[in-house]
Design a protein around this motif. Sequence first.
Motif, short mmCIF file in Angstrom:
data_model
loop_
_atom_site.label_atom_id
_atom_site.label_comp_id
_atom_site.label_asym_id
_atom_site.label_seq_id
_atom_site.Cartn_x
_atom_site.Cartn_y
_atom_site.Cartn_z
N ASN A 1 41.26 64.31 74.27
CA ASN A 1 41.87 64.39 73.35
C ASN A 1 42.76 63.26 72.86
O ASN A 1 42.99 62.94 72.93
CB ASN A 1 42.64 65.45 74.57
N ILE A 2 42.21 63.70 70.92
CA ILE A 2 42.59 62.54 69.88
C ILE A 2 43.33 63.07 69.22
O ILE A 2 43.19 64.46 69.27
CB ILE A 2 41.53 61.48 69.77
N ASP A 3 44.49 62.33 69.10
CA ASP A 3 44.72 62.84 67.73
C ASP A 3 43.91 61.84 66.80
O ASP A 3 44.01 60.77 66.73
CB ASP A 3 46.65 61.83 67.64
N ILE A 4 43.89 63.00 65.59
CA ILE A 4 43.58 62.29 64.55
C ILE A 4 45.25 62.77 63.23
O ILE A 4 45.68 63.78 63.53
CB ILE A 4 42.06 63.05 64.50
N THR A 5 44.74 61.81 61.77
CA THR A 5 45.38 61.82 60.70
C THR A 5 45.26 63.40 60.69
O THR A 5 43.63 64.26 60.39
CB THR A 5 45.34 61.43 60.08
N HIS A 6 46.03 64.35 59.98
CA HIS A 6 45.69 65.33 59.27
C HIS A 6 44.58 65.09 57.59
O HIS A 6 43.84 66.20 57.79
CB HIS A 6 46.41 65.79 58.14
N GLY B 1 40.47 64.97 59.03
CA GLY B 1 40.35 66.67 59.96
C GLY B 1 40.11 67.42 58.90
O GLY B 1 39.10 67.83 58.92
N TYR C 1 32.02 67.79 63.70
CA TYR C 1 32.99 67.36 64.07
C TYR C 1 31.70 66.73 64.91
O TYR C 1 30.76 65.04 64.92
CB TYR C 1 33.68 67.63 65.41
#
Length: 47
Positions: free
Chosen positions: A4-9, A12, A30
């Motif tokens: 579960n990673i955070d990516i920038t808008h 994405g 992806y």
Amino acid sequence: MRPNIDITHTLGGRVKDYAEANDLTLSEAYAEVLEAGLDTVETQDQQ
């Protein structure tokens, strides 16, 4: 298991644009991006 990673808008959005341009689902896009990135990293490691 998927992380579960955070990516920038922005990132994405780029993957979403790639998916739309290549008639892929977001999951397929992806997967392709990750596979291409891994191939690049693995190739660099072998040099």
